[in-house]
Design a protein around this motif. Structure first.
Motif, PDB file in Angstrom:
ATOM      1  N   LEU A  80      20.133  42.592  53.943  1.00  0.00           N
ATOM      2  CA  LEU A  80      21.367  42.977  54.638  1.00  0.00           C
ATOM      3  C   LEU A  80      21.315  44.434  55.091  1.00  0.00           C
ATOM      4  O   LEU A  80      21.666  44.761  56.238  1.00  0.00           O
ATOM      5  CB  LEU A  80      22.571  42.761  53.729  1.00  0.00           C
ATOM      6  N   LEU A  81      20.879  45.313  54.207  1.00  0.00           N
ATOM      7  CA  LEU A  81      20.846  46.741  54.536  1.00  0.00           C
ATOM      8  C   LEU A  81      19.793  47.042  55.599  1.00  0.00           C
ATOM      9  O   LEU A  81      20.042  47.840  56.512  1.00  0.00           O
ATOM     10  CB  LEU A  81      20.571  47.554  53.265  1.00  0.00           C
ATOM     11  N   VAL A  82      18.628  46.425  55.494  1.00  0.00           N
ATOM     12  CA  VAL A  82      17.571  46.642  56.490  1.00  0.00           C
ATOM     13  C   VAL A  82      18.025  46.132  57.854  1.00  0.00           C
ATOM     14  O   VAL A  82      17.855  46.807  58.881  1.00  0.00           O
ATOM     15  CB  VAL A  82      16.258  45.960  56.048  1.00  0.00           C
ATOM     16  N   VAL A 131       3.910  54.488  48.860  1.00  0.00           N
ATOM     17  CA  VAL A 131       3.826  53.829  50.162  1.00  0.00           C
ATOM     18  C   VAL A 131       5.159  53.913  50.886  1.00  0.00           C
ATOM     19  O   VAL A 131       5.231  54.176  52.095  1.00  0.00           O
ATOM     20  CB  VAL A 131       3.391  52.360  49.988  1.00  0.00           C
ATOM     21  N   THR A 132       6.245  53.718  50.151  1.00  0.00           N
ATOM     22  CA  THR A 132       7.583  53.830  50.745  1.00  0.00           C
ATOM     23  C   THR A 132       7.838  55.226  51.275  1.00  0.00           C
ATOM     24  O   THR A 132       8.323  55.408  52.405  1.00  0.00           O
ATOM     25  CB  THR A 132       8.651  53.459  49.706  1.00  0.00           C
ATOM     26  N   GLN A 205      14.548  49.362  45.566  1.00  0.00           N
ATOM     27  CA  GLN A 205      14.669  49.520  47.012  1.00  0.00           C
ATOM     28  C   GLN A 205      16.128  49.515  47.476  1.00  0.00           C
ATOM     29  O   GLN A 205      16.444  50.065  48.520  1.00  0.00           O
ATOM     30  CB  GLN A 205      13.918  48.398  47.750  1.00  0.00           C
ATOM     31  N   VAL A 206      17.003  48.899  46.685  1.00  0.00           N
ATOM     32  CA  VAL A 206      18.397  48.763  47.109  1.00  0.00           C
ATOM     33  C   VAL A 206      19.111  50.110  47.093  1.00  0.00           C
ATOM     34  O   VAL A 206      19.739  50.507  48.093  1.00  0.00           O
ATOM     35  CB  VAL A 206      19.149  47.757  46.213  1.00  0.00           C
ATOM     36  N   TRP A 207      19.027  50.835  45.977  1.00  0.00           N
ATOM     37  CA  TRP A 207      19.871  52.018  45.807  1.00  0.00           C
ATOM     38  C   TRP A 207      19.577  53.134  46.806  1.00  0.00           C
ATOM     39  O   TRP A 207      20.527  53.696  47.382  1.00  0.00           O
ATOM     40  CB  TRP A 207      19.768  52.533  44.368  1.00  0.00           C
ATOM     41  N   PRO A 208      18.313  53.507  47.057  1.00  0.00           N
ATOM     42  CA  PRO A 208      18.086  54.562  48.065  1.00  0.00           C
ATOM     43  C   PRO A 208      18.562  54.170  49.455  1.00  0.00           C
ATOM     44  O   PRO A 208      19.151  54.991  50.176  1.00  0.00           O
ATOM     45  CB  PRO A 208      16.560  54.761  48.029  1.00  0.00           C
ATOM     46  N   ALA A 264      10.477  51.503  55.690  1.00  0.00           N
ATOM     47  CA  ALA A 264       9.921  51.836  54.385  1.00  0.00           C
ATOM     48  C   ALA A 264      10.299  50.796  53.336  1.00  0.00           C
ATOM     49  O   ALA A 264       9.518  50.492  52.431  1.00  0.00           O
ATOM     50  CB  ALA A 264      10.394  53.218  53.951  1.00  0.00           C
ATOM     51  N   ALA A 265      11.495  50.219  53.456  1.00  0.00           N
ATOM     52  CA  ALA A 265      11.969  49.266  52.457  1.00  0.00           C
ATOM     53  C   ALA A 265      11.385  47.872  52.632  1.00  0.00           C
ATOM     54  O   ALA A 265      11.128  47.174  51.643  1.00  0.00           O
ATOM     55  CB  ALA A 265      13.495  49.186  52.493  1.00  0.00           C
TER      56      ALA A 265
END
Length: 345
Positions: A80-82, A131-132, A205-208, A264-265
Motif C-alpha cells: 500500500l505504501l509503495v 541494499v535498501t 520495511q514498514v516503519w521507515p 528501496a522498499a
C-alpha cells in the motif's frame, strides 16, 4: 453537469470540493482496502476474509494472529505504501514536467535506485538494510543529477524529460556493467531484487516508509494549489504570488524521495508511477495534478496486482513487478494507439 461545490465554514473559510473526485477517492480507498483483506487471506494457508477482519480486530486464534499480523500484514502495508508513494511521485513528475511520460520510470530514478542497490550487492555483498540504503542513495543522487543538468534559468518540462531519458540510458549501462562483475550468487540475488517484489517484506520495511510518507504526503498536498497554478505557466504563477522555483524544487525533492524510498522498499516496480496518475485523471475527469486520487490509485493498483499474481500463479511464484510491467505496458500501448487515432502523435 458541474461536479464542484463550494463549502463555507462558520469562520468564513471557503473550500471548493470536486464531488466526483471525492467519490473516486472513496471508491479507490475501498478497492485498496478490500484487495488488502483478500491479499492477507491468500497464500499456502488460506484464511477467509471474515477471519482476517476478526484477526485484525484482535479476535483471531494464535495461528491466525501469527500468520496475519507477523507474516502477511507487513507485506500488504508495504504494498500500500509503495503504491501510494509511486502514484503520488508520478503525479508530481508528470505535472512539473507537463508531460504524461514524465514519470520516474522514464526519467531514470528507478534505474538510479537499482544502481545503488547493485553497488551494495555486487561490490560489498551488503545486507538487506545496506541494499535498501544503497537504493535510496542511488535514487537521490540520480534525481539531483537530473535536476542540475536540466537547470537553465529554471527547470522546464521537455528539458527535464530529455535529460532524464539520457540519464536513464547511462545508469542502465552502469547496471549492466555491475551485473557482469557479479558472481553467480550475487547475480541471482540482484536479478530477484531488480524484478520488484513484496516477498519477505516485514515490519522493518514498514516503519521507515510509513514515517517518510507521514511527512511528505501532507507537505505535497499542502502545496497542491500552488502546483495547480503552476500549470498555467510560470509568469501567471508569479503574478498570483507563487514562488515557482521554490515550490518546484520542494516538490521535486519530495517526488524523488517518495520514488527512491518506494524502490528501496520493494525494488523497481515498473509502470505504477506512469499509469496511476493518468488512470486517476480519467476517472475524476478533473484537470490539475489529481494528487490524492493518484495516491489512492497507486495503492489500489499495487495490492491488486500482487493479489492477481498470487491467485493466478501461487504465493512466491510471480513477483508483483512482472504483473505491473505487463499491465502497464499494455496500457501504454493502448494509450499510444488512442492518441494516434486522435491525431495527437
Amino acid at each position: 453537469m458541474k461536479t464542484q461545490r463550494a463549502v463555507r465554514s462558520p469562520g468564513g473559510l471557503s473550500l471548493r470540493l470536486d464531488v466526483r473526485a471525492v467519490v473516486v477517492v472513496a471508491l479507490l480507498l475501498a478497492v485498496a482496502l478490500a484487495a488488502s483483506v483478500l491479499l492477507i487471506g491468500t497464500g499456502d494457508f488460506e484464511i477467509p476474509a471474515g477471519d482476517v477482519l476478526r484477526t485484525l480486530a484482535g479476535d483471531g486464534n494464535p495461528s491466525q494472529e501469527f500468520i496475519v499480523n507477523e507474516l502477511r500484514l507487513p507485506r500488504v502495508l508495504v504494498g500500500l505504501l509503495v503504491g501510494a508513494a509511486l502514484g503520488l511521485g508520478g503525479a508530481l513528475f508528470q505535472t512539473i514536467s507537463r508531460n504524461p511520460l514524465g514519470s520516474p520510470d522514464v526519467l531514470g530514478l528507478g534505474q538510479g535506485a537499482t544502481a545503488g542497490a547493485l553497488v551494495m550487492i555486487v561490490l560489498f555483498s551488503g545486507t538487506a538494510t545496506q541494499v535498501t540504503l544503497g537504493a535510496l542513495a542511488g535514487g537521490l543522487v540520480t534525481g539531483i543529477g537530473i535536476y542540475v543538468l536540466a537547470w537553465k534559468r529554471g527547470v522546464h518540462g521537455y528539458r527535464l524529460v530529455l535529460v532524464g531519458i539520457g540519464m536513464s540510458a547511462i545508469v542502465t549501462a552502469v547496471n549492466g556493467y555491475l551485473m557482469t562483475r557479479a558472481d553467480i550468487v550475487d547475480a541471482a540475488r540482484a536479478v530477484v531484487w531488480m524484478t520488484g517484489s513484496l516477498d519477505g517484506r516485514d515490519w522493518a520495511q514498514v516503519w521507515p516508509l510509513l514515517a517518510l510518507c507521514a511527512v511528505l504526503v501532507p507537505l505535497v498536498l499542502v502545496n497542491g494549489r500552488a502546483l495547480r497554478l503552476m500549470e498555467m505557466g510560470d509568469d501567471v504563477s508569479y503574478a498570483l504570488g507563487v514562488r515557482v522555483e521554490r515550490v518546484r524544487m520542494l516538490l521535486m525533492v519530495a517526488a524523488v524521495l517518495l520514488t527512491a524510498a518506494a524502490t528501496a522498499a520493494a525494488g523497481p516496480v515498473s509502470f505504477v508511477a506512469l499509469t496511476a496518475p493518468q488512470l486517476a485523471r480519467r476517472l475524476t475527469r478533473s484537470p490539475g495534478p489529481n494528487l490524492l486520487p493518484s495516491l489512492c490509485m497507486g495503492a489500489a493498483l499495487l495490492v491488486g496486482a500482487d493479489w492477481v499474481s498470487q491467485r493466478a500463479f501461487g504465493a512466491d511464484q510471480l513477483p508483483v513487478g512482472v504483473v505491473t510491467g505487463v499491465l502497464g505496458g499494455v496500457y501504454l500501448l493502448w494509450l499510444l494507439v488512442t492518441e494516434r487515432k486522435k491525431g495527437r502523435i
